[in-house]
Design an enzyme around this catalytic site. Structure first.
Site, short mmCIF file in Angstrom:
data_model
loop_
_atom_site.label_atom_id
_atom_site.label_comp_id
_atom_site.label_asym_id
_atom_site.label_seq_id
_atom_site.Cartn_x
_atom_site.Cartn_y
_atom_site.Cartn_z
N THR A 118 0.82 -1.21 0.00
CA THR A 118 0.00 0.00 0.00
C THR A 118 0.85 1.26 0.00
OG1 THR A 118 -1.47 1.31 1.43
CG2 THR A 118 -0.11 -0.30 2.52
N TYR A 142 -1.42 -0.04 10.28
CA TYR A 142 -1.71 -0.69 8.99
C TYR A 142 -0.50 -0.59 8.07
CZ TYR A 142 -3.46 -1.24 4.27
OH TYR A 142 -3.60 -1.63 2.96
#
Ligand code: UFG
Length: 329
Positions: A118, A142
């Protein structure tokens, strides 16, 4: 003989588009998904096994039975605020489970891996457009859980015959142009989904998180990529590894930024609904502008996006949301 590919998280939003394209390209696919956010109906081809990556004994059995040629690993938790409240869930689900998968690859001799990462690994300390070689500095669990996975994969690759492609996704939107699959997660809270929901009157307003960023119209700028083109980047990565390509990291975006206001205006124009918009406070941890440098993926993979157009992303997302609404009636 057709090549056998394991897709973890293949029942999810992005995974289901990859599985469909793999099927169309003649691959033999096994999908491993715990269906916590993915749904069996999104799996249009291949064999779905419902299971969790924490169950390493089951994973070993599956690797032993199917003898995979390559693994595409998407299964993960991906809600940033949730990662702040439940960091251990993220490190277990995203990082430890990646290690489980690598153990299986090691024992069973699987030497090709595509990993879903990501833009959140970059954090805030970079200039847009960001290139793959800047030092990542994620600002939430995350992003850190994904960066740790990237590092583990790289360390393991150095000590083994594994070759990998790590794909860093920017802001993914849109749906299957034929309308068969799209975003299904109950937790989807992204800008395009929220604006579509406002246009379809499933939520009363659209709130803009911050109007005082140092950007031309004061709202956050992001690089939106159509899920269909993102899926193609996985197929291209797989072919690249099959052809003997070296391990690489690629950004996945279009290299173009749109502000929140620009996205909202396009959703209004395409839907024909002038829904109310509220100017709100900045959301914690939101950077002003995040766009990708995509020279590398274009050059090395010869990746050729087909839906490089904000309107195409919004139209397909809106069509999918309308379809979901109808099926609930
Ligand atoms: N936004 C609004 N209103 C909303 C939703 C979002 O104004 O109702 C704004 C956000 O503040 C941001 C932009 O729209 O400026 C995009 O927000 P999203 O929530 O759609 O996406 P993010 O950029 O926050 O995050 C996404 C993924 C992350 C990933 C990140 C990488 O959700 O998982 O991109 O850039 F890490």
């Amino acid at each position: 003989m057709s090549r056998k590919i394991l897709v973890t998280g293949g029942a999810g939003y992005i995974g289901s588009h990859i599985v469909r394209q793999l099927g169309e390209s003649g691959y033999d696919i096994v999908i491993y998904d715990n269906c916590s956010t993915g749904i069996p109906q999104a799996v249009l081809c291949g064999e779905l096994i419902v299971g969790d990556l924490s169950d390493i004994n089951r994973l070993y059995q599956i690797f032993g039975k199917y003898r995979f040629d390559a693994v595409i690993h998407l299964a993960a938790r991906l809600v940033v605020p949730e990662s702040v409240d439940y960091p251990l869930e993220y490190y277990s689900n995203n990082t430890c489970n990646t290690t489980n998968l690598l153990h299986c690859c090691n024992v069973m001799g699987v030497d090709k891996l595509i990993f879903s990462s990501t833009a959140a690994v970059y954090g805030e300390s970079h200039h847009s457009p960001v290139t793959e070689d800047v030092t990542p500095l994620p600002i939430n669990p995350y992003g850190r859980s994904k960066l740790m996975s990237e590092l583990i994969i790289q360390d393991y690759a150095k000590a083994s015959s594994l070759r990998y492609v790590i794909l860093r996704y920017f802001n993914v939107g849109g749906a299957d142009p034929a309308g068969r699959i799209g975003q299904n997660s109950r937790h989807a809270n992204h800008l395009i989904a929220n604006a579509c929901n406002a246009a379809l009157k499933r939520q009363p307003t659209l709130k803009i998180f911050g109007t005082d960023f140092p950007t031309p119209d004061g709202t956050g700028i992001r690089d939106y990529i159509h899920v269909e083109d993102l899926a193609t980047a996985h197929i291209d990565s797989l072919r690249y590894l099959e052809d003997g390509g070296n391990s690489e990291i690629f950004n996945c975006g279009y290299g173009e930024g749109y502000s929140v206001r620009q996205v909202v205006e396009r959703v209004k124009a395409i839907s024909g609904v002038d829904f109310p918009v509220i100017n709100g406070e900045r959301r914690a941890g939101d950077p002003a502008s995040v766009t990708a440098s995509i020279e590398k993926i274009k050059k090395v993979l010869n990746w050729q996006p087909r839906y490089n157009n904000l309107d195409a992303i919004i139209s397909s997302a809106l069509a999918w949301e309308k379809r979901k609404l109808k099926s609930c009636e």
